[in-house]
Design a protein around this motif. Structure first.
Motif, PDB file in Angstrom:
ATOM      1  N   LEU A 106       4.706  -5.577  -9.995  1.00 29.67           N
ATOM      2  CA  LEU A 106       5.310  -5.090 -11.320  1.00 29.67           C
ATOM      3  C   LEU A 106       5.591  -3.598 -11.417  1.00 29.67           C
ATOM      4  N   TYR A 107       4.478  -2.623 -11.288  1.00 25.68           N
ATOM      5  CA  TYR A 107       4.471  -1.174 -11.585  1.00 25.68           C
ATOM      6  C   TYR A 107       5.602  -0.700 -10.325  1.00 25.68           C
ATOM      7  N   GLN A 108       5.669  -1.320  -9.383  1.00 28.02           N
ATOM      8  CA  GLN A 108       6.547  -0.877  -8.447  1.00 28.02           C
ATOM      9  C   GLN A 108       8.005  -1.173  -9.097  1.00 28.02           C
ATOM     10  N   GLU A 109       8.216  -2.062  -9.455  1.00 24.91           N
ATOM     11  CA  GLU A 109       9.589  -2.567 -10.118  1.00 24.91           C
ATOM     12  C   GLU A 109       9.953  -1.626 -11.183  1.00 24.91           C
ATOM     13  N   THR A 110       9.066  -1.351 -12.213  1.00 21.15           N
ATOM     14  CA  THR A 110       9.345  -0.776 -13.649  1.00 21.15           C
ATOM     15  C   THR A 110       8.968   0.655 -13.477  1.00 21.15           C
ATOM     16  N   PRO A 137       3.686   3.249 -16.188  1.00 18.12           N
ATOM     17  CA  PRO A 137       2.328   3.318 -15.885  1.00 18.12           C
ATOM     18  C   PRO A 137       1.398   2.241 -16.680  1.00 18.12           C
ATOM     19  N   LYS A 138       2.008   1.507 -17.521  1.00 21.44           N
ATOM     20  CA  LYS A 138       1.352   0.609 -18.541  1.00 21.44           C
ATOM     21  C   LYS A 138       1.199  -0.704 -17.603  1.00 21.44           C
ATOM     22  N   ALA A 163      -5.412  -2.230 -14.292  1.00 20.20           N
ATOM     23  CA  ALA A 163      -6.628  -1.724 -15.009  1.00 20.20           C
ATOM     24  C   ALA A 163      -7.585  -1.114 -13.937  1.00 20.20           C
ATOM     25  N   LYS A 164      -8.269   0.016 -14.417  1.00 16.86           N
ATOM     26  CA  LYS A 164      -9.017   0.789 -13.286  1.00 16.86           C
ATOM     27  C   LYS A 164     -10.265  -0.060 -12.881  1.00 16.86           C
ATOM     28  N   SER A 165     -10.930  -0.981 -13.812  1.00 18.43           N
ATOM     29  CA  SER A 165     -12.019  -1.722 -13.571  1.00 18.43           C
ATOM     30  C   SER A 165     -11.541  -2.921 -12.524  1.00 18.43           C
ATOM     31  N   VAL A 166     -10.107  -3.216 -12.603  1.00 18.58           N
ATOM     32  CA  VAL A 166      -9.907  -4.029 -11.540  1.00 18.58           C
ATOM     33  C   VAL A 166      -9.573  -3.592 -10.238  1.00 18.58           C
TER      34      VAL A 166
END
Length: 288
Positions: A252-256, A259-260, A264-267
């Motif tokens: 999803l991040y690569q598509e959009t 940064p939201k 998550a960093k813990s993941v």
């Protein structure tokens, strides 16, 4: 293609989803082939299925004869060509990475008959991103089973703009034949329905945890006690595989580019450490 024309099914990938989807198909009366690159993975899949079916026998959900008949229809191979030869329906259940799935669909398109339906079990990647690597976009769709498939009674059947109504109807009828409720989504959207709802809960749970509002165990406890969910969001991540959600977020991040939408960093830390949940013995919780 009508349901009566589906005789042979191939499942690509023998992991936690693939081998259970294949067993559902075999139990439904279909000749079923599971393909995986590693023989060890196939051996583990068979061992797990034996355990599941033996439990079903103990619970009187299935007879010994029905179990033997199902295993007789179930074939395992490391050869993609052998698995999909003359297949009427292929269900891809490999790792949740777009480039890997595209490579698989491109290979499948050149190996299967013209009439074959190609389905992806992806929980986040829409089928149109895979159909463009084939010559049959009208016969490509998502058939998203839920984990664990031998237990969960739901399959999201997702059409793209190019998926034919006949293909979608055949998939829905197939779900009925294997004892699962198929639900049709007539338009593509990232994450489909169930996961979009779960993503919202998971994202908020991770925010509350990382910002120090409560421990993850207490967030799970509140979710179960106050909202009556059977398991909490962190327990669910462990059950489905922390890496599955991570790769979905990365896609999803690569598509959009937003940064939201990044994991998550813990993941991310757990994925880098190899602590992916129940399947590795440790995730948010320790299962060793």
């Amino acid at each position: 293609m009508a349901i009566k024309e589906i005789h042979k099914v191939a499942v690509i990938g023998s992991g936690s989803m693939g081998h259970q989807i294949a067993m559902l198909c075999s139990l439904g009366g279909f000749e079923t082939h599971i393909q995986d690159l590693e023989q060890d993975a196939l051996n583990q899949a068979k061992e797990q299925l034996e355990k599941h079916m033996n439990k079903w026998i103990q619970k009187e959900k299935i007879t010994e004869i029905k179990k033997d008949e199902a295993f007789a229809r179930l074939h395992m191979t490391t050869s993609l060509e052998d698995a999909v030869r003359n297949a009427d329906l292929v269900i891809e259940a490999v790792v949740e990475k777009l480039d890997v799935k595209r490579e698989v669909f491109s290979k499948l398109d050149g190996l299967v008959p013209e009439h074959t339906i190609l389905a992806t079990n992806s929980s986040t990647i829409v089928n149109s991103k895979l159909a463009e690597f084939t010559t049959r976009p009208d016969r490509v769709l998502n058939m998203h089973f839920f984990y664990p498939p031998l237990v969960m009674d739901c399959v999201e059947v997702v059409m793209s703009e190019q998926t034919s109504k006949e293909t979608a109807q055949t998939a829905l009828e197939f779900c009925d034949r294997i004892g699962r409720t198929g639900v049709l989504l007539e338009k593509e959207i990232y994450g489909f329905i169930a996961n979009r709802l779960l993503f919202a809960i998971s994202k908020e749970a991770l925010y509350l945890y990382e910002e120090g509002y409560a421990d993850f165990k207490d967030i799970d406890l509140i979710t179960k006690k106050a909202l009556k969910h059977p398991i909490g969001p962190f327990e669910l991540m462990d059950l489905s595989g922390i890496d599955v959600g991570y790769y979905g977020n990365m896609q999803l991040y690569q598509e959009t580019g937003d940064p939201k939408d990044k994991p998550a960093k813990s993941v991310e830390d757990k994925v880098k450490a190899g602590n992916l949940g129940r399947k590795t013995g440790k995730g948010w919780y320790d299962y060793t």
